[in-house]
Scaffold this motif. Structure first.
Motif, PDB file in Angstrom:
ATOM      1  N   LYS A  68      -6.133  -4.385  -7.367  1.00  0.00           N
ATOM      2  CA  LYS A  68      -6.066  -3.083  -7.554  1.00  0.00           C
ATOM      3  C   LYS A  68      -4.929  -2.925  -8.755  1.00  0.00           C
ATOM      4  CE  LYS A  68      -6.487   1.254  -7.538  1.00  0.00           C
ATOM      5  NZ  LYS A  68      -8.018   1.961  -7.716  1.00  0.00           N
ATOM      6  N   LYS A 100      -5.305  -1.361 -12.339  1.00  0.00           N
ATOM      7  CA  LYS A 100      -4.673  -0.433 -12.751  1.00  0.00           C
ATOM      8  C   LYS A 100      -3.731  -0.557 -14.169  1.00  0.00           C
ATOM      9  CE  LYS A 100      -2.145   2.495 -10.519  1.00  0.00           C
ATOM     10  NZ  LYS A 100      -1.159   3.262  -9.506  1.00  0.00           N
ATOM     11  N   GLU A 138      -3.881   3.244  -2.685  1.00  0.00           N
ATOM     12  CA  GLU A 138      -5.243   3.226  -3.667  1.00  0.00           C
ATOM     13  C   GLU A 138      -6.208   2.255  -3.668  1.00  0.00           C
ATOM     14  OE1 GLU A 138      -3.819   3.845  -7.770  1.00  0.00           O
ATOM     15  OE2 GLU A 138      -2.198   5.381  -7.008  1.00  0.00           O
TER      16      GLU A 138
END
Length: 479
Positions: free
Chosen positions: A96, A100, A326
């Motif tokens: 992740k 990002k 997230e």
């Protein structure tokens, strides 16, 4: 029947399977304990497919304790407390964070903007899919598919390719195929992380990560070339519009890396090196010693820690709270917490009799046949089963069943698990096969189901034949 009534019906079926199958007569050599275990597992499969991942998994965990399969402390230790779960958790955080930071997007654009592919539509398509496969190794396959689709939709708009056109459908499917194969390039990710840890626990054998990675890369590059060849020569997909995709299109794209992105990319390469080097370096090297002490889960945790501690331009490379919120797929985590306690010892136990029962069923099929026939059956059965049962669970079902049969036939456990795992990555013909397959079936805005089966189905059929033909190489490499 109303939606609420359908939901209650699914719930009733789920609870009936989990708690009811165990009270049916057990056909020898299955035992009552084995029937209860199968009931929980069959119920979980149904619940995951028909209801969802999280609360059916919670029911499965409670059912193991209530039905006396395992004490709760051991269930939690073998599930949430396993090194496999820790590895998956930290790899999700790393993936992740890279997503990002925009590194995945950079890699995709870099690959498809090379002068070598300009004016060469099929080479461009191959480079695009290879980029997707490589990105999938560093981030989640689901995120990679979304990224790939987003970039391709821009390309489709640029070349004025309409939705459902042959080339659009071919590439939308191809992105899913590439992400799925790329997801299996390293053995310490997703399906491989669960499968090879289970293999070691059951057989004591250890996979050579470096050899597996080289083999998986070669297979991925070859199978993606097969997919492109099918598009060009079998399906004859028109690609003339791609001739307009030139340097001007990419001139507006940002193809530079910031200092922050470069630092994170270096850490990703460090992660890969620390995972792979112990397989090819002497045991006295610092990389081998470190890996032996902390294992793959500890290496992933170490890289996460480095990302939290290293600051670039006054900001840490990772903010762990937001990344956990997230980036962690709790569906996968709860699934693992429910299935690993069953897989790690229960399925293979003499008390359950599951292995003996399956051995009794399989032995007449493979008896007096060469070991290669057994491995072909393992590939075919794994591919079929994965289409109905989510990929990460298939090795935990099939390896304990196949292992004693294979052992009697002289099949190396590593060879057996490698073919099972790779078959899982190629099963995409049902939405229940994997999150990637579910996404593909759900993208009705860009692809019709008939085109999905046409392109993906044909590819999987031929790719499975090729994998069977490659079995002597697999036996040579891993036997």
């Amino acid at each position: 029947m109303s939606v609420q009534a359908k939901n209650y019906t699914k719930m009733a079926i789920f609870f009936l399977l989990v708690f009811g199958i165990g009270f049916l007569p057990a056909p020898a050599p299955l035992t009552s304990y084995g029937m209860k275990t199968l009931g929980i597992f069959i119920g979980l499969i149904y619940g995951w497919c028909a209801i969802g991942m999280i609360w059916p998994s919670i029911v499965g965990i409670l059912a193991m304790a209530i039905l006396g399969i395992l004490p709760m402390a051991k269930i939690l230790a073998n599930g949430w407390g396993s090194t496999t779960m820790v590895l998956i958790f930290f790899m999700m955080m790393i993936s992740k964070n890279l997503e990002k930071a925009g590194i995945s997007n950079f890699i995709a654009l870099w690959f498809i903007s090379r002068k070598l592919v300009m004016g060469r539509p099929w080479l461009f398509s191959y480079a695009f899919l290879i980029a997707i496969a490589l990105i999938s190794t560093m981030t989640s396959a689901v995120a990679t598919i979304l990224l790939g689709w987003g970039i391709f939709y821009g390309v489709a708009s640029e070349i004025k390719a309409e939705k459902y056109s042959p080339y659009t459908s071919f590439m939308v499917v191809g992105i899913v195929v590439a992400a799925s194969l790329g997801n299996g390039l390293f053995p310490f990710r997703t399906v491989g992380a669960v499968a090879f840890a289970l293999m070691t626990q059951i057989s004591g054998e250890v996979l050579n990560n470096f050899v597996y990675t080289i083999w998986a890369f070669a297979m991925c590059f070859a199978l993606m070339a097969l997919y492109i060849a099918l598009g060009k020569y079998l399906f004859r997909v028109p690609v003339e519009a791609l001739a307009n995709l030139n340097e001007e299109y990419f001139a507006t794209k940002d193809l530079t890396l910031s200092k922050r992105q470069k630092t994170m990319l270096v850490l990703m390469f460090v992660l890969i090196a620390l995972m792979l080097l112990p397989s090819i370096t002497p045991a006295t090297w610092i990389t081998s010693i470190l890996f032996k002490k902390v294992q793959a889960a500890g290496i992933a945790a170490l890289i996460c820690l480095a990302m939290c501690l290293i600051s670039v331009e006054g900001t840490p490379l990772m903010e762990p709270r937001s990344i956990i919120r997230e980036g962690i797929s709790w569906d996968v985590m709860f699934l693992g917490a429910a299935v690993l306690p069953l897989a790690n010892g229960v399925f293979a136990s003499e008390e359950a009799g599951i292995n003996a029962f399956l051995t009794q069923l399989l032995t007449p099929i493979v008896a007096d046949k060469p070991s290669i026939i057994f491995l072909v059956l393992a590939i075919l059965i794994s591919t079929v089963v994965t289409n109905f049962v989510i990929d990460v669970t298939v090795p935990t079902i099939l390896f304990p069943a196949f292992y004693p049969v294979g052992l009697a036939m002289g099949v190396d456990p590593v060879v057996l698990m490698v073919v099972i795992v790779y078959a899982c990555y190629m099963a995409l013909l049902m939405p229940s096969a994997s999150p990637m397959a579910a996404m593909m079936f759900g993208n009705s805005d860009w692809i019709r189901t008939k085109d999905l089966y046409r392109y993906c189905g044909t590819f999987i059929a031929i790719a499975t034949i090729i994998c069977c033909l490659c079995l002597p190489i697999v036996q040579l490499l891993f036997g």
